[in-house]
Design a protein around this motif. Sequence first.
Motif, PDB file in Angstrom:
ATOM      1  N   PRO A  27      38.308  44.828 -96.437  1.00 42.35           N
ATOM      2  CA  PRO A  27      38.524  44.293 -95.080  1.00 42.35           C
ATOM      3  C   PRO A  27      39.615  45.046 -94.316  1.00 42.35           C
ATOM      4  O   PRO A  27      39.489  45.252 -93.101  1.00 42.35           O
ATOM      5  CB  PRO A  27      38.931  42.838 -95.313  1.00 42.35           C
ATOM      6  CG  PRO A  27      38.538  42.514 -96.701  1.00 42.35           C
ATOM      7  CD  PRO A  27      38.519  43.805 -97.458  1.00 42.35           C
ATOM      8  N   LEU A  28      40.663  45.448 -95.018  1.00 41.47           N
ATOM      9  CA  LEU A  28      41.728  46.201 -94.341  1.00 41.47           C
ATOM     10  C   LEU A  28      41.220  47.530 -93.807  1.00 41.47           C
ATOM     11  O   LEU A  28      41.538  47.925 -92.680  1.00 41.47           O
ATOM     12  CB  LEU A  28      42.902  46.438 -95.297  1.00 41.47           C
ATOM     13  CG  LEU A  28      43.743  45.215 -95.655  1.00 41.47           C
ATOM     14  CD1 LEU A  28      44.811  45.586 -96.678  1.00 41.47           C
ATOM     15  CD2 LEU A  28      44.368  44.606 -94.418  1.00 41.47           C
ATOM     16  N   ALA A  29      40.415  48.223 -94.595  1.00 42.82           N
ATOM     17  CA  ALA A  29      39.863  49.510 -94.156  1.00 42.82           C
ATOM     18  C   ALA A  29      38.927  49.320 -92.961  1.00 42.82           C
ATOM     19  O   ALA A  29      38.989  50.081 -91.985  1.00 42.82           O
ATOM     20  CB  ALA A  29      39.125  50.185 -95.310  1.00 42.82           C
ATOM     21  N   THR A  30      38.078  48.311 -93.024  1.00 39.10           N
ATOM     22  CA  THR A  30      37.152  48.056 -91.919  1.00 39.10           C
ATOM     23  C   THR A  30      37.914  47.704 -90.644  1.00 39.10           C
ATOM     24  O   THR A  30      37.620  48.227 -89.567  1.00 39.10           O
ATOM     25  CB  THR A  30      36.180  46.919 -92.292  1.00 39.10           C
ATOM     26  OG1 THR A  30      35.458  47.309 -93.461  1.00 39.10           O
ATOM     27  CG2 THR A  30      35.210  46.614 -91.163  1.00 39.10           C
ATOM     28  N   ALA A  31      38.900  46.827 -90.776  1.00 37.40           N
ATOM     29  CA  ALA A  31      39.694  46.433 -89.607  1.00 37.40           C
ATOM     30  C   ALA A  31      40.445  47.633 -89.034  1.00 37.40           C
ATOM     31  O   ALA A  31      40.493  47.808 -87.805  1.00 37.40           O
ATOM     32  CB  ALA A  31      40.668  45.318 -89.984  1.00 37.40           C
ATOM     33  N   SER A  32      40.994  48.465 -89.891  1.00 33.17           N
ATOM     34  CA  SER A  32      41.745  49.614 -89.379  1.00 33.17           C
ATOM     35  C   SER A  32      40.842  50.575 -88.615  1.00 33.17           C
ATOM     36  O   SER A  32      41.256  51.134 -87.595  1.00 33.17           O
ATOM     37  CB  SER A  32      42.484  50.335 -90.513  1.00 33.17           C
ATOM     38  OG  SER A  32      41.584  51.033 -91.327  1.00 33.17           O
ATOM     39  N   VAL A  33      39.614  50.756 -89.071  1.00 35.76           N
ATOM     40  CA  VAL A  33      38.675  51.620 -88.341  1.00 35.76           C
ATOM     41  C   VAL A  33      38.365  51.013 -86.979  1.00 35.76           C
ATOM     42  O   VAL A  33      38.440  51.686 -85.947  1.00 35.76           O
ATOM     43  CB  VAL A  33      37.380  51.837 -89.156  1.00 35.76           C
ATOM     44  CG1 VAL A  33      36.275  52.432 -88.285  1.00 35.76           C
ATOM     45  CG2 VAL A  33      37.650  52.730 -90.349  1.00 35.76           C
ATOM     46  N   TRP A  34      38.042  49.738 -86.964  1.00 37.84           N
ATOM     47  CA  TRP A  34      37.633  49.106 -85.719  1.00 37.84           C
ATOM     48  C   TRP A  34      38.761  48.988 -84.714  1.00 37.84           C
ATOM     49  O   TRP A  34      38.521  49.030 -83.506  1.00 37.84           O
ATOM     50  CB  TRP A  34      37.020  47.732 -85.996  1.00 37.84           C
ATOM     51  CG  TRP A  34      35.559  47.875 -86.189  1.00 37.84           C
ATOM     52  CD1 TRP A  34      34.895  48.087 -87.362  1.00 37.84           C
ATOM     53  CD2 TRP A  34      34.571  47.882 -85.173  1.00 37.84           C
ATOM     54  NE1 TRP A  34      33.560  48.233 -87.123  1.00 37.84           N
ATOM     55  CE2 TRP A  34      33.326  48.099 -85.788  1.00 37.84           C
ATOM     56  CE3 TRP A  34      34.603  47.725 -83.794  1.00 37.84           C
ATOM     57  CZ2 TRP A  34      32.143  48.164 -85.078  1.00 37.84           C
ATOM     58  CZ3 TRP A  34      33.426  47.777 -83.086  1.00 37.84           C
ATOM     59  CH2 TRP A  34      32.211  48.000 -83.728  1.00 37.84           C
ATOM     60  N   PHE A  35      39.968  48.818 -85.189  1.00 37.69           N
ATOM     61  CA  PHE A  35      41.052  48.565 -84.248  1.00 37.69           C
ATOM     62  C   PHE A  35      41.914  49.788 -83.957  1.00 37.69           C
ATOM     63  O   PHE A  35      42.880  49.697 -83.214  1.00 37.69           O
ATOM     64  CB  PHE A  35      41.879  47.367 -84.730  1.00 37.69           C
ATOM     65  CG  PHE A  35      41.034  46.127 -84.883  1.00 37.69           C
ATOM     66  CD1 PHE A  35      40.164  45.713 -83.883  1.00 37.69           C
ATOM     67  CD2 PHE A  35      41.065  45.393 -86.049  1.00 37.69           C
ATOM     68  CE1 PHE A  35      39.363  44.593 -84.028  1.00 37.69           C
ATOM     69  CE2 PHE A  35      40.271  44.253 -86.208  1.00 37.69           C
ATOM     70  CZ  PHE A  35      39.416  43.861 -85.191  1.00 37.69           C
ATOM     71  N   THR A  36      41.519  50.956 -84.509  1.00 37.16           N
ATOM     72  CA  THR A  36      42.265  52.184 -84.201  1.00 37.16           C
ATOM     73  C   THR A  36      41.370  53.292 -83.641  1.00 37.16           C
ATOM     74  O   THR A  36      41.874  54.229 -83.045  1.00 37.16           O
ATOM     75  CB  THR A  36      43.003  52.726 -85.450  1.00 37.16           C
ATOM     76  OG1 THR A  36      42.051  53.042 -86.460  1.00 37.16           O
ATOM     77  CG2 THR A  36      44.020  51.728 -85.978  1.00 37.16           C
ATOM     78  N   ALA A  37      40.064  53.206 -83.837  1.00 36.30           N
ATOM     79  CA  ALA A  37      39.158  54.277 -83.408  1.00 36.30           C
ATOM     80  C   ALA A  37      38.926  54.220 -81.892  1.00 36.30           C
ATOM     81  O   ALA A  37      39.080  53.175 -81.249  1.00 36.30           O
ATOM     82  CB  ALA A  37      37.827  54.166 -84.145  1.00 36.30           C
TER      83      ALA A  37
END
Length: 176
Positions: A27-37
Amino acid sequence: MSTTDRDLRRLGAWLAGGSLALAVLLPLATASVWFTADPAVLAAQAGLPAGTRPGGWQVLAGGAVALVPVGLLSLAMLAARRCFLLFRRGAYLTADTVAALRAFGARVVLSALAGLLVPTLLGLLLSAGNPAGGHSLVLSLSSTPLLGLMFGGTLWAIAGVMARAVAIAEDNAQIV
C-alpha cells in the motif's frame, strides 16, 4: 528430501516476516506512486488519450480506487502471516490454520476481482474532468487478476479440504 518439523517452523517464521513486509510495503508503494507522479503520466498509464490531465481531486480519488485491490491483497498477506505464525508454533492441521488459509484465499480472490474493475473505474474517474465527448471508458483484461482468481480459489479449495481433514482427525481422536 524430507522436510522436518524444525524446517517447517523456520520456513513459517521467514514467510510470516515476508508477509508482514508485503502487507505494509504494497500500500505504501501504491500510494507513493499515485500521490507523487505527474497526473498526465497516471492518465497515460490508465490507458487514457494523450493530453488527458486529471485534476487534483481526480488523482486523490484515483489513488483511493487503486488502493482497493492493494488493500485487499495486504489483508490477504496478514491472513497468510497468521497461517505462517501457526506453522512456526507447530500448528499445521488445526482449525485456526484452516481459517487463516481460507481467509488468505478469499482475500486474494476479492483483490483479483477488484483488480478486474479498477482499470475501468480509473478511466472514467481520471477523464471525468474532460469536456463533453472526452470521457474515456477503458476496458482492460490482464492475466494478473485472472491468475489471482485462480490462485485464491485454489487456496480456498485447499483450505476446504484441510477443514475436512481436521474434522476427521478430531473424530478419530475421540474414538481412540
